[in-house]
Design a protein around this motif. Structure first.
Motif, PDB file in Angstrom:
ATOM      1  N   VAL A 130       0.993 108.865  49.024  1.00  0.00           N
ATOM      2  CA  VAL A 130       1.879 107.694  48.911  1.00  0.00           C
ATOM      3  C   VAL A 130       1.503 106.631  49.937  1.00  0.00           C
ATOM      4  O   VAL A 130       1.414 105.431  49.625  1.00  0.00           O
ATOM      5  CB  VAL A 130       3.344 108.131  49.079  1.00  0.00           C
ATOM      6  N   VAL A 131       1.254 107.060  51.183  1.00  0.00           N
ATOM      7  CA  VAL A 131       0.871 106.104  52.227  1.00  0.00           C
ATOM      8  C   VAL A 131      -0.442 105.410  51.870  1.00  0.00           C
ATOM      9  O   VAL A 131      -0.597 104.191  52.035  1.00  0.00           O
ATOM     10  CB  VAL A 131       0.760 106.822  53.588  1.00  0.00           C
ATOM     11  N   LEU A 170      -6.096  89.381  47.271  1.00  0.00           N
ATOM     12  CA  LEU A 170      -5.814  88.452  46.181  1.00  0.00           C
ATOM     13  C   LEU A 170      -5.245  87.140  46.708  1.00  0.00           C
ATOM     14  O   LEU A 170      -5.614  86.052  46.245  1.00  0.00           O
ATOM     15  CB  LEU A 170      -4.839  89.093  45.194  1.00  0.00           C
ATOM     16  N   ARG A 171      -4.355  87.272  47.682  1.00  0.00           N
ATOM     17  CA  ARG A 171      -3.765  86.058  48.260  1.00  0.00           C
ATOM     18  C   ARG A 171      -4.827  85.227  48.969  1.00  0.00           C
ATOM     19  O   ARG A 171      -4.870  83.995  48.831  1.00  0.00           O
ATOM     20  CB  ARG A 171      -2.659  86.446  49.236  1.00  0.00           C
ATOM     21  N   ALA A 218      -3.389 100.669  50.158  1.00  0.00           N
ATOM     22  CA  ALA A 218      -4.324 100.054  49.212  1.00  0.00           C
ATOM     23  C   ALA A 218      -3.678  98.872  48.492  1.00  0.00           C
ATOM     24  O   ALA A 218      -4.318  97.827  48.283  1.00  0.00           O
ATOM     25  CB  ALA A 218      -4.793 101.094  48.199  1.00  0.00           C
ATOM     26  N   ALA A 219      -2.400  99.024  48.122  1.00  0.00           N
ATOM     27  CA  ALA A 219      -1.711  97.932  47.436  1.00  0.00           C
ATOM     28  C   ALA A 219      -1.560  96.714  48.351  1.00  0.00           C
ATOM     29  O   ALA A 219      -1.763  95.569  47.928  1.00  0.00           O
ATOM     30  CB  ALA A 219      -0.334  98.405  46.965  1.00  0.00           C
ATOM     31  N   VAL A 220      -1.228  96.966  49.628  1.00  0.00           N
ATOM     32  CA  VAL A 220      -1.081  95.850  50.573  1.00  0.00           C
ATOM     33  C   VAL A 220      -2.415  95.135  50.778  1.00  0.00           C
ATOM     34  O   VAL A 220      -2.490  93.895  50.776  1.00  0.00           O
ATOM     35  CB  VAL A 220      -0.532  96.367  51.918  1.00  0.00           C
TER      36      VAL A 220
END
Length: 242
Positions: A95-96, A109-110, A101-103
């Protein structure tokens, strides 16, 4: 005298007979014991009873209650909690990792979006500058020149300042009309974090005048230096390139 002797002889004979008979009985009993039970008859074995000391079975029970045996190290009751802890640990790590990875992906992307937006802003400023330069009409010459100056800074602004009126007079006297069109534009160098960038612009303009009423095409290639001045993107330098 003879009678007493006969009596003693008789007694001795009877004793000898009794002893002989007793000896025969003993010999017969010994023979019977050695020979075993009669054929066809089996003597049932007597059950052997092992006497237990009083309280022999109660003492172990009391010992069990007083000091219970610890479970074996590999007992299922201990293995199951260990497996559960390992499963929870692996799940937490996964989960961590997914959150990290999502952050990171969102930040990338930003950052990419901001970089693209910044580069596009440089290109849009250069395109508008070239359109302003190549689109002039006699009846709106003053407004057209003011629009060019509003988007200029640095060296490019210095080239126009103080020459607005003569430029407008030439356009009106010669009745010059130009209609510009940007064919292609792209950043030559610079980055999203820089305060300036060089943009190459390919343009075409249709020119007509009092001496040449029929519009004729003119192609240009310009290098426009776009600079960030107080948060506003302006054209600080414009030069023609072959």
């Amino acid at each position: 005298m003879s009678s007493s002797t006969d009596e003693r002889a008789t007694d001795s004979t009877e004793q000898a007979t009794e002893q002989t008979s007793a000896a025969k009985d003993r010999s017969r009993r010994r023979a019977v014991r050695h020979a075993g039970p009669p054929v066809g008859e089996t003597e049932a074995p007597k059950p052997v009873v092992l006497a237990k000391p009083v309280g022999a079975h109660a003492a172990p029970e009391a010992a069990k209650v007083a000091s219970p045996e610890p479970p074996a190290p590999d007992a299922p009751e201990q293995r199951r909690p260990l497996k559960s802890l390992l499963a929870w640990g692996v799940t937490a790590v996964v989960v961590v990792a997914l959150v990290v990875a999502a952050v990171v992906l969102l930040l990338d992307l930003r950052s990419a979006r901001e970089r693209d937006d910044r580069r596009q802003a440089f290109v849009d400023t250069a395109r508008q500058t070239v359109l302003n330069l190549t689109t002039i009409h006699p009846e709106t010459a003053k407004e057209d020149v003011d629009r060019i100056i509003a988007g200029a800074s640095g060296q490019f602004l210095e080239e126009f300042q103080g020459r607005e009126d003569p430029f407008v007079g030439v356009v009106q006297d010669a009745n010059v009309t130009t209609e510009g069109q940007v064919v292609e534009a792209g950043v030559e160098n610079g980055s999203e974090t820089s305060i300036s960038a060089n943009v190459l612009v390919a343009a075409r303009t249709m020119v007509s005048s009092k001496e040449q009423p029929e519009p004729s095409p003119r192609d240009f290639r310009m290098r426009v230096t776009v600079s960030d001045v107080d948060g506003k993107l302006t054209a600080s330098k414009v030069e023609f390139v072959p």
